[in-house]
Motif scaffolding. Structure first.
Motif, mmCIF file in Angstrom:
data_model
loop_
_atom_site.group_PDB
_atom_site.id
_atom_site.type_symbol
_atom_site.label_atom_id
_atom_site.label_comp_id
_atom_site.label_asym_id
_atom_site.label_seq_id
_atom_site.Cartn_x
_atom_site.Cartn_y
_atom_site.Cartn_z
ATOM 1 N N SER A 71 1.275 -1.305 -0.125
ATOM 2 C CA SER A 71 0.214 0.492 -0.362
ATOM 3 C C SER A 71 0.619 0.995 0.336
ATOM 4 O O SER A 71 0.415 2.674 -0.338
ATOM 5 C CB SER A 71 -1.201 -0.222 1.012
ATOM 6 O OG SER A 71 -0.718 0.009 2.400
ATOM 7 N N GLU A 87 1.524 -3.939 3.917
ATOM 8 C CA GLU A 87 -0.284 -3.941 4.848
ATOM 9 C C GLU A 87 -1.021 -5.243 5.526
ATOM 10 O O GLU A 87 -1.620 -4.942 5.021
ATOM 11 C CB GLU A 87 -0.427 -2.994 4.390
ATOM 12 C CG GLU A 87 -1.132 -2.088 5.709
ATOM 13 C CD GLU A 87 -2.338 -1.235 4.857
ATOM 14 O OE1 GLU A 87 -3.673 -1.009 5.669
ATOM 15 O OE2 GLU A 87 -1.595 -0.248 4.357
ATOM 16 N N CYS A 123 2.209 1.806 7.056
ATOM 17 C CA CYS A 123 1.377 2.206 6.211
ATOM 18 C C CYS A 123 2.276 3.214 5.439
ATOM 19 O O CYS A 123 1.628 3.782 4.963
ATOM 20 C CB CYS A 123 0.504 3.053 6.721
ATOM 21 S SG CYS A 123 0.804 4.467 7.848
ATOM 22 N N TYR A 139 0.733 1.342 11.869
ATOM 23 C CA TYR A 139 -0.564 2.107 12.152
ATOM 24 C C TYR A 139 -1.679 1.564 13.504
ATOM 25 O O TYR A 139 -1.886 2.040 13.827
ATOM 26 C CB TYR A 139 -1.427 1.977 10.970
ATOM 27 C CG TYR A 139 -3.598 2.502 11.205
ATOM 28 C CD1 TYR A 139 -3.023 3.917 10.697
ATOM 29 C CD2 TYR A 139 -4.309 2.181 11.014
ATOM 30 C CE1 TYR A 139 -4.318 4.899 10.991
ATOM 31 C CE2 TYR A 139 -4.899 2.598 12.391
ATOM 32 C CZ TYR A 139 -5.105 4.117 11.171
ATOM 33 O OH TYR A 139 -6.194 4.423 11.898
#
Length: 373
Positions: A71, A87, A123, A139
């Motif tokens: 991502s 991710e 991320c 994250y």
């Protein structure tokens, strides 16, 4: 009449040499490959496209790396490597990962390394100004990792940063100042921008004398951008659809000046912001809206750092996540995650306005666009 072909040959060669060579810039596309709670991933991995620098066209995407949920992708400053997060969440394995690739002469990729990010849902990737260190934001779990790049571009763990209140913390990006002295961590969950001193000799982060700046509760700072002279800085705040302007002092501290909505006054539907980028001239600032499905453009007052709205521009697609401005500042490309396309705008360098340029290009679940030389 007899034509002397030998006399014509130099003229012919000169005419060929006079034909301008159009630059074809390699562009890597990060994607989602599997269904998650927030996205229906359809892609195969990392895609390679080429941008025609004159017309803005993008070539057909070609998958050049098989990675789960890449991502966010980031090219090294020396152009030798590409890095991609994988991710992964708590149900996917022991952690997320960052993959290291060697870029071949044809811009295809060869994987040379893979290392844990020691938490989940990585991320974002940042590389310092020396190109020696890489930073990854997870994250989930409040963890930021620092890695050192070796001569081949393979990463080795250097430091693990664990932010306060890890259950609520959502670090979404790290940004390094141009003098390589400071690191800014956008923590969406804690509504803070954490400020660290960075020692480029050792690769270690340590808390700044002003360790953080608070944002309004429920704002959710996500990504960060510096003004051209770095006297000011900007955050895009995901949860309340705003941009915040900060004055940056010589010791790295930030002082909040003002915040601006990323949305038109009459829009009251659900929205979350995603990305923010300053134009190469430093005159304009752009940000993406997911829900309103637009790019918002602002004029930057270089004396005060404050912003003046230019307009909002539909991305001709759904849920624009990251976007990128071409190296020469002529075009803007927005990755529409939920409609499987990338929209293309020409940028008016005089006033910052976006002009719908070409029809969107089909790419499966695109979420990150990275130009590389």
């Amino acid at each position: 009449m007899v034509i002397n072909k030998m006399k014509l040959l130099p003229v012919f060669l000169f005419s060929l040499m006079s034909i301008p060579v159009v630059s074809q810039n390699p562009v890597y596309i990060g994607t989602y490959t599997k269904t998650e709670g927030h996205v229906d991933g359809k892609a195969d991995g990392i895609y390679l496209m080429h941008q025609n620098a004159e017309t803005g066209d993008l070539s057909e995407p070609v998958c050049v790396a098989d990675v789960i949920n890449p991502s966010f992708v980031k090219a090294s400053p020396d152009g030798k490597n590409l890095y991609a997060v994988s991710e992964l969440g708590p149900n996917d394995g022991e952690s997320g990962f960052i993959h290291s690739f060697r870029r071949k002469d044809d811009n295809y990729l060869e994987e040379i390394g893979k290392i844990s990010t020691e938490s989940f849902a990585p991320c974002h990737i940042e590389i310092d100004q020396s190109g020696k260190y890489a930073f990854v934001s997870n994250y989930v779990g409040g963890v930021v990792m620092v890695y050192e790049r070796d001569e081949q571009g393979i990463l080795q763990k250097k430091q693990k940063i664990e932010l306060d209140n890890p259950e609520a913390s959502h670090p979404h990006s790290v940004s390094i100042s141009s003098d390589n002295n400071f690191a800014y961590i956008n923590d969406l969950g804690n509504n803070k921008v954490w400020i660290y001193n960075f020692d480029a000799e050792t690769g270690k982060l340590s808390p700044n004398d002003t360790p953080y700046v608070d944002l309004e509760k429920g704002s959710g700072p996500r990504h960060f951008s510096f003004s051209k002279d770095e006297e000011y800085a900007y955050t895009i705040n995901e949860l309340n659809s705003s941009l915040s302007v900060f004055e940056k002092d010589s010791s790295g501290g930030l002082r909040l000046i003002e915040s601006y909505s990323s949305l038109p006054e009459n829009f009251d539907e659900k929205n979350s912001t995603a990305d923010i980028h300053l134009h190469p001239t430093g005159n304009f600032l752009y940000a993406s809206n997911r829900g309103h499905n637009s790019i918002v453009a602002f004029k930057v007052n270089k004396e005060t750092g404050k912003l003046e709205l230019i307009d909002h521009y539909s991305t001709q697609g759904e849920f624009p996540r990251n976007f990128a401005i071409s190296p020469d500042g002529s075009f803007l490309y927005a990755a529409n995650q939920n409609s499987d396309n990338i929209s293309i705008f020409r940028i008016n360098k005089m006033d910052g306005k976006l002009i719908r340029h070409l029809e969107p290009v089909e790419v499966k679940t695109p979420v990150c666009i990275e130009f590389s030389e």
